[in-house]
Design a protein around this motif. Structure first.
Motif, PDB file in Angstrom:
ATOM      1  N   THR A 140     -46.510  18.436 -52.952  1.00 25.67           N
ATOM      2  CA  THR A 140     -46.201  17.549 -51.835  1.00 25.67           C
ATOM      3  C   THR A 140     -47.438  16.757 -51.426  1.00 25.67           C
ATOM      4  O   THR A 140     -47.374  15.547 -51.158  1.00 25.67           O
ATOM      5  CB  THR A 140     -45.678  18.361 -50.634  1.00 25.67           C
ATOM      6  OG1 THR A 140     -44.522  19.093 -51.036  1.00 25.67           O
ATOM      7  CG2 THR A 140     -45.318  17.454 -49.472  1.00 25.67           C
ATOM      8  N   VAL A 141     -48.564  17.442 -51.419  1.00 31.20           N
ATOM      9  CA  VAL A 141     -49.833  16.789 -51.076  1.00 31.20           C
ATOM     10  C   VAL A 141     -50.251  15.840 -52.188  1.00 31.20           C
ATOM     11  O   VAL A 141     -50.608  14.675 -51.942  1.00 31.20           O
ATOM     12  CB  VAL A 141     -50.928  17.856 -50.836  1.00 31.20           C
ATOM     13  CG1 VAL A 141     -52.274  17.188 -50.554  1.00 31.20           C
ATOM     14  CG2 VAL A 141     -50.531  18.778 -49.694  1.00 31.20           C
ATOM     15  N   ALA A 142     -50.204  16.312 -53.424  1.00 32.22           N
ATOM     16  CA  ALA A 142     -50.609  15.493 -54.570  1.00 32.22           C
ATOM     17  C   ALA A 142     -49.763  14.231 -54.676  1.00 32.22           C
ATOM     18  O   ALA A 142     -50.266  13.161 -55.021  1.00 32.22           O
ATOM     19  CB  ALA A 142     -50.517  16.307 -55.862  1.00 32.22           C
ATOM     20  N   ALA A 143     -48.478  14.355 -54.381  1.00 31.77           N
ATOM     21  CA  ALA A 143     -47.586  13.198 -54.478  1.00 31.77           C
ATOM     22  C   ALA A 143     -47.991  12.102 -53.516  1.00 31.77           C
ATOM     23  O   ALA A 143     -48.072  10.924 -53.875  1.00 31.77           O
ATOM     24  CB  ALA A 143     -46.142  13.623 -54.224  1.00 31.77           C
ATOM     25  N   ARG A 144     -48.266  12.464 -52.274  1.00 31.82           N
ATOM     26  CA  ARG A 144     -48.637  11.463 -51.272  1.00 31.82           C
ATOM     27  C   ARG A 144     -49.975  10.810 -51.592  1.00 31.82           C
ATOM     28  O   ARG A 144     -50.206   9.648 -51.268  1.00 31.82           O
ATOM     29  CB  ARG A 144     -48.703  12.114 -49.886  1.00 31.82           C
ATOM     30  CG  ARG A 144     -47.371  12.575 -49.358  1.00 31.82           C
ATOM     31  CD  ARG A 144     -46.528  11.419 -48.855  1.00 31.82           C
ATOM     32  NE  ARG A 144     -46.980  10.963 -47.552  1.00 31.82           N
ATOM     33  CZ  ARG A 144     -46.838   9.728 -47.093  1.00 31.82           C
ATOM     34  NH1 ARG A 144     -46.293   8.799 -47.853  1.00 31.82           N
ATOM     35  NH2 ARG A 144     -47.264   9.395 -45.884  1.00 31.82           N
ATOM     36  N   LEU A 145     -50.854  11.563 -52.269  1.00 33.27           N
ATOM     37  CA  LEU A 145     -52.176  11.036 -52.605  1.00 33.27           C
ATOM     38  C   LEU A 145     -52.187  10.293 -53.937  1.00 33.27           C
ATOM     39  O   LEU A 145     -53.219   9.757 -54.324  1.00 33.27           O
ATOM     40  CB  LEU A 145     -53.197  12.183 -52.649  1.00 33.27           C
ATOM     41  CG  LEU A 145     -53.592  12.778 -51.295  1.00 33.27           C
ATOM     42  CD1 LEU A 145     -54.408  14.040 -51.491  1.00 33.27           C
ATOM     43  CD2 LEU A 145     -54.373  11.766 -50.456  1.00 33.27           C
TER      44      LEU A 145
END
Length: 377
Positions: A140-145
């Motif tokens: 979820t974090v990697a996707a937004r970044l």
């Protein structure tokens, strides 16, 4: 199916919060150990302290990560097609496009395109990925970044249609604002070695176009032409998770169904990244012009076939592909495409995989993963 967040781009404060989550995850120490050896946690946190936008995060953190993948799991990474301004004498960035790609690895297909674009001097694509991959909290974090947008799977027909409508509109906005989008040609990875564009993907791309009253055909042609559809092919000498794909298909064939175990997609992501891939080639074909789309009458099946033909044209065949085709045929008709050493290496790989997976049909399915690009081209 869950809500899909199409908010873009993240605010500076959101970026800061996301970066802190990266720093607090277990993957941060692993990245320091393998990707940034000699860099302390304090030094990396200082580097990341000034990150307030996605492009900067990708340059300082993701590109070294991708470089580690290329250096440690790929023997040769080549590409053809216009990927960056450095390849064009005018110095202009590639026109915004929707890259419709064959899909062989959960993450790497899109990530390697991002790597080529950023190292070539332009910005990364926005990537559409399945929401099932978010069983890993860090995703979820990697996707937004990393400009990754999840598309939901399942749910009621009404929920699924609403999700596709939102996705179609989001893709059109991104292209209209000058950014490119990567999307797989089908739902999920190709597991049998046959790359085919799902007509539903073409329908989804067209559905957000502005309708011209009384002219459905013209509306669809216009909608698809506006997106600048570019076929993308990626081929791996050694198929990421090839043995796992063959096992899944063999068990499904044997039992009539296959239920993924908890965490299976997460393991596939990690295995795809870490496994040895040998040579890898990424090709961007020529975009579908309005004339191309008009030639098939704007028919979504016809457009899918156009994409298939160009994806096949760009797909680089490796010795393993020809060896597998010959083993399936029980012949050596294609031996001019490989050496005895190539055949011996692939036979050893096949024998080891079959010994570890004594499942009816497994051998033929694994051979097909490699042979079908030869047999169907």
């Amino acid at each position: 199916m869950g809500n899909i967040d199409f908010t873009y781009p993240p605010t500076a404060q959101e970026i800061r919060d996301l970066v802190k989550e990266v720093e607090q995850s277990d993957y941060f120490s692993l990245a320091l150990q393998h990707v940034f050896p000699g860099t302390t946690a304090a030094q990396m946190r200082e580097t990341l302290a000034g990150v307030t936008d996605v492009d900067t995060f990708q340059r300082v953190f993701m590109i070294p990560f991708c470089q580690w993948i290329v250096d440690n799991t790929i023997t040769e990474f080549s590409h053809t097609g216009w990927i960056s301004p450095a390849q064009d004498a005018s110095g202009q960035s590639p026109a915004p496009a929707v890259y419709v790609s064959n899909h062989r690895d959960i993450i790497l297909d899109a990530l390697l395109l991002q790597y080529l674009r950023i190292t070539g001097g332009t910005v990364a694509t926005n990537d559409v990925i399945g929401s099932n991959l978010f069983e890993m909290p860090i995703m979820t974090v990697a996707a937004r970044l990393n400009k990754m947008v999840p598309i939901g799977r399942g749910g009621s027909p009404r929920e699924f249609y609403a999700s596709l409508t939102s996705l179609s509109a989001w893709i059109r906005r991104r292209v209209g604002e000058g950014e490119s989008v990567w999307i797989a040609q089908r739902n999920g990875r190709t597991k049998d070695g046959i790359d085919r564009t799902d007509e539903a993907v073409v329908k989804m791309l067209a559905m957000s176009g502005q309708a011209m009253p009384g002219d459905i055909k013209g509306s669809r042609i216009k909608a698809l032409a506006e997106l600048n559809l570019v076929p993308m092919s990626i081929s791996y000498e050694w198929e990421p998770c090839g043995i796992e794909k063959a096992r899944e298909l063999a068990l499904k064939q044997l039992n009539g169904t296959y239920q993924k175990a908890p965490g299976e997609d997460s393991r596939s992501i990690v295995d795809g990244i870490l496994s040895f891939k040998g040579r890898v080639h990424l090709a961007l074909g020529s975009a579908l012009t309005r004339a191309d789309i008009e030639a098939v009458g704007g028919d979504t099946v016809g457009v899918a076939h156009l994409l298939d033909a160009r994806i096949a044209d760009g797909y680089r065949l490796w010795p393993n592909n020809y060896v597998a085709a010959d083993i399936l045929d029980g012949a050596d008709a294609r031996s001019d495409h490989y050496t005895p050493e190539h055949r011996a290496a692939f036979q050893a790989y096949l024998d080891k995989a079959c010994a570890a997976n004594p499942i009816e049909g497994f051998r033929e399915i694994l051979l097909g993963i490699y042979a079908n690009p030869v047999l169907t081209h």
